[in-house]
Design a protein around this motif. Structure first.
Motif, short mmCIF file in Angstrom:
data_model
loop_
_atom_site.label_atom_id
_atom_site.label_comp_id
_atom_site.label_asym_id
_atom_site.label_seq_id
_atom_site.Cartn_x
_atom_site.Cartn_y
_atom_site.Cartn_z
N TRP A 80 -17.92 0.04 17.81
CA TRP A 80 -18.79 -0.73 16.80
C TRP A 80 -17.90 -1.77 16.10
O TRP A 80 -18.33 -2.81 16.28
CB TRP A 80 -19.75 -0.03 15.82
CG TRP A 80 -20.50 1.42 16.29
CD1 TRP A 80 -19.73 2.70 16.17
CD2 TRP A 80 -21.16 1.32 17.25
NE1 TRP A 80 -20.77 3.38 16.96
CE2 TRP A 80 -21.56 2.61 17.57
CE3 TRP A 80 -21.85 0.49 18.11
CZ2 TRP A 80 -22.60 2.96 18.42
CZ3 TRP A 80 -22.77 0.81 18.97
CH2 TRP A 80 -23.28 2.20 19.30
N LEU A 81 -16.65 -1.30 15.83
CA LEU A 81 -15.71 -2.41 15.41
C LEU A 81 -15.33 -3.39 16.43
O LEU A 81 -14.98 -4.42 16.09
CB LEU A 81 -14.61 -1.49 14.90
CG LEU A 81 -14.70 -0.78 13.47
CD1 LEU A 81 -13.63 0.16 13.23
CD2 LEU A 81 -15.04 -1.44 12.43
N THR A 82 -15.06 -3.15 17.55
CA THR A 82 -14.66 -3.90 18.68
C THR A 82 -15.83 -4.95 18.78
O THR A 82 -15.38 -6.08 18.94
CB THR A 82 -14.52 -3.24 19.96
OG1 THR A 82 -13.56 -2.17 19.85
CG2 THR A 82 -14.18 -4.05 20.98
N PHE A 83 -17.27 -4.62 18.81
CA PHE A 83 -18.29 -5.30 18.80
C PHE A 83 -18.25 -6.60 17.77
O PHE A 83 -18.46 -7.69 17.90
CB PHE A 83 -19.51 -4.83 18.93
CG PHE A 83 -19.94 -3.60 20.32
CD1 PHE A 83 -19.29 -4.22 21.27
CD2 PHE A 83 -20.64 -2.75 20.20
CE1 PHE A 83 -19.32 -3.46 22.63
CE2 PHE A 83 -20.78 -2.25 21.30
CZ PHE A 83 -20.41 -2.54 22.57
N ILE A 84 -18.01 -5.88 16.57
CA ILE A 84 -17.97 -6.83 15.61
C ILE A 84 -16.71 -7.62 15.43
O ILE A 84 -17.06 -9.02 15.28
CB ILE A 84 -17.75 -5.93 14.18
CG1 ILE A 84 -19.08 -5.10 13.78
CG2 ILE A 84 -17.73 -6.86 12.92
CD1 ILE A 84 -18.93 -4.15 12.69
N LYS A 85 -15.62 -7.54 16.06
CA LYS A 85 -14.67 -8.27 16.16
C LYS A 85 -14.86 -9.33 17.16
O LYS A 85 -14.45 -10.57 16.97
CB LYS A 85 -13.08 -7.55 16.49
CG LYS A 85 -12.01 -8.41 16.50
CD LYS A 85 -10.69 -7.52 16.84
CE LYS A 85 -9.43 -8.17 16.80
NZ LYS A 85 -9.46 -9.50 17.54
N SER A 86 -15.28 -8.84 18.33
CA SER A 86 -15.76 -9.64 19.30
C SER A 86 -16.89 -10.83 18.84
O SER A 86 -16.50 -12.04 19.10
CB SER A 86 -16.37 -9.10 20.59
OG SER A 86 -16.67 -9.94 21.63
N GLU A 87 -17.73 -10.50 18.27
CA GLU A 87 -18.65 -11.51 17.73
C GLU A 87 -18.15 -12.51 16.59
O GLU A 87 -18.54 -13.42 16.67
CB GLU A 87 -19.89 -10.77 17.27
CG GLU A 87 -20.78 -9.95 18.31
CD GLU A 87 -21.21 -10.92 19.49
OE1 GLU A 87 -21.64 -12.16 19.13
OE2 GLU A 87 -21.10 -10.55 20.43
N SER A 88 -17.24 -11.92 15.82
CA SER A 88 -16.63 -12.55 14.66
C SER A 88 -15.94 -13.86 15.40
O SER A 88 -15.73 -14.81 15.06
CB SER A 88 -15.75 -11.79 13.96
OG SER A 88 -16.37 -10.72 13.32
N GLU A 89 -15.03 -13.25 16.40
CA GLU A 89 -14.21 -14.38 17.19
C GLU A 89 -14.98 -15.40 17.74
O GLU A 89 -14.76 -16.80 18.04
CB GLU A 89 -13.36 -13.47 18.41
CG GLU A 89 -12.32 -12.60 17.80
CD GLU A 89 -11.39 -11.88 18.75
OE1 GLU A 89 -11.91 -12.00 19.76
OE2 GLU A 89 -10.51 -11.41 18.32
#
Length: 420
Positions: A236-245
């Motif tokens: 979930w953290l990876t998804f958040i980071k990807s969308e933030s980028e």
């Protein structure tokens, strides 16, 4: 809103032109009126001088000057451009008449009465549809009154007013439709820019909504498992980071477009070798192209120099190459060609794949515009790359466009003026 703006512009234009025409016509009329009045005064003075020289002031006229004594002439219609002189006593009774034509006694009496009825030394009056100007001179025992037929002059001034009114009406009619046409033409770019701005804001909001929804959902998942370890929740953290980028990239692109729109703000223009710049970008992207099993071929004419921003030009080349790779069919090809054409440098980036329909060719450089929205989102794009490329090319006084070629190929062409 734009209709009200157009009407205000039209009204302001019509009022301004009407006032200018009114002032112009008033000045012309005033000048003509002064000229006519001066000519009348000169003619009256000339008539009075002739009367004095002929010895008609208080005595019988010299021979050769026809005289019409009161009551002795037959009644004749008043002719145009004629004059006569009356000698009266202090009570206004006619003593003698100097005239080149005969009038009825009552006409002379009315003329003398009209001239002496006021205290003015000169003036105008109307007698039997004829306009007369007069000048009164004081004599020891009466008055000498010169009369001049000014019907033609008065008619000229009246016709001048009618001509002005007719010209003003025709001109205002023409100016109204001309102003309306140009008002519509002037409003069109403003309306188009306003519509694009509205669409731009709507599209930007839509693009930001998706990553925000993803981030919010993943945060809810994390909060629901607050006792779990970070390692177990890394997905979930990876998804958040990807969308933030993705949001950061979108925000940076929007800010970059806004900076470009501010009329060359902060852009350093200098001559540079465009051939070397393109070759550097191609060498940088060559490995990526081969990793995607695409065939790359390029032909770059050396020594082509342009004036502008080297980094922005490289960014345009990078955008076009990245766009070509995204839309090239599997095992397809990317071709780069750069050459001199007249006084311009022409850069062409061609990729094999599906042709772009004519309706998309005209709008492909619009912001957030996609020919295939679902496919572009899956590749991580927002439809801003080509818009940024066009903004940079426009800033460099160049031209960028797309065209379909034979064998299912699409070419993106950049034309920039060469540096002399």
């Amino acid at each position: 809103m734009f209709r009200k703006l157009r009407n205000k512009f039209l009204l302001l234009n019509m009022v301004t032109i009407s006032v200018m025409m009114l002032l112009a016509f008033a000045c012309i009329y005033f000048i003509m009126y002064q000229n006519v009045s001066r000519d009348i005064d000169m003619e009256l003075h000339r008539e009075a001088d002739i009367g004095r020289k002929s010895g008609n002031m208080g005595g019988p006229p010299k021979s050769g000057n026809p005289i019409a004594e009161p009551g002795k002439g037959d009644r004749q219609p008043m002719a145009r451009s004629i004059s006569f002189m009356l000698i009266t006593d202090s009570q206004g009774t006619i003593k003698s008449t100097r005239s080149s034509f005969a009038l009825a006694e009552d006409n002379y009496q009315e003329a003398a009465k009209a001239a002496l009825s006021g205290n003015d030394q000169q003036g105008k009056f109307k007698l039997e549809d004829t306009s007369w100007a007069y000048q009164v001179q004081k004599l020891p025992d009466g008055f000498a009154i010169s009369f001049l037929d000014v019907t033609a002059q008065q008619a000229f001034l009246t016709n001048l007013i009618y001509a002005f009114l007719l010209v003003a009406f025709v001109m205002l009619f023409i100016i109204f439709f001309t102003s309306r046409y140009f008002a519509n033409r002037s409003i069109e770019p403003v309306q188009e820019a306003f519509d694009k701005q509205k669409q731009f804001i709507a599209d930007a909001s839509h693009e930001l909504k998706t990553p925000l929804a993803v981030i919010n959902t993943n945060v809810d998942v994390l909060l629901a498992h607050s006792d779990d370890t970070i390692q177990n929740q890394s997905k979930w953290l990876t998804f958040i980071k990807s969308e933030s980028e993705r949001m950061a990239k979108l925000t940076n692109d929007l800010l970059y477009l806004a900076q470009i729109d501010q009329a060359n703000t902060g852009v350093m223009m200098a001559p540079f070798d465009a051939s070397d710049a393109v070759e550097q970008v191609v060498l940088t992207m060559e490995a990526v192209i081969f990793e995607r099993d695409l065939h790359l071929s390029y032909e770059i004419e050396p020594g082509l120099k342009i004036r502008g921003s080297l980094e922005q030009f490289k960014q345009v080349v990078m955008i076009l190459l990245d766009n070509a790779m995204k839309y090239t069919s599997p095992n397809g090809s990317v071709e780069i060609e750069m050459r001199k054409r007249h006084q311009h440098m022409e850069l062409s980036v061609t990729n094999s794949g599906e042709a772009i329909s004519e309706e998309h060719l005209a709008r492909i450089f619009d912001r957030f515009y996609r020919t295939d929205p679902s496919r572009t989102r899956s590749q991580g794009g927002y439809g801003l790359g080509l818009a940024i490329a066009k903004a940079i090319v426009d800033q460099h006084k160049g031209r960028i466009y797309a065209k379909n070629k034979k064998d299912h190929k699409v070419a993106f062409v950049v034309e920039l003026p060469l540096h002399s």
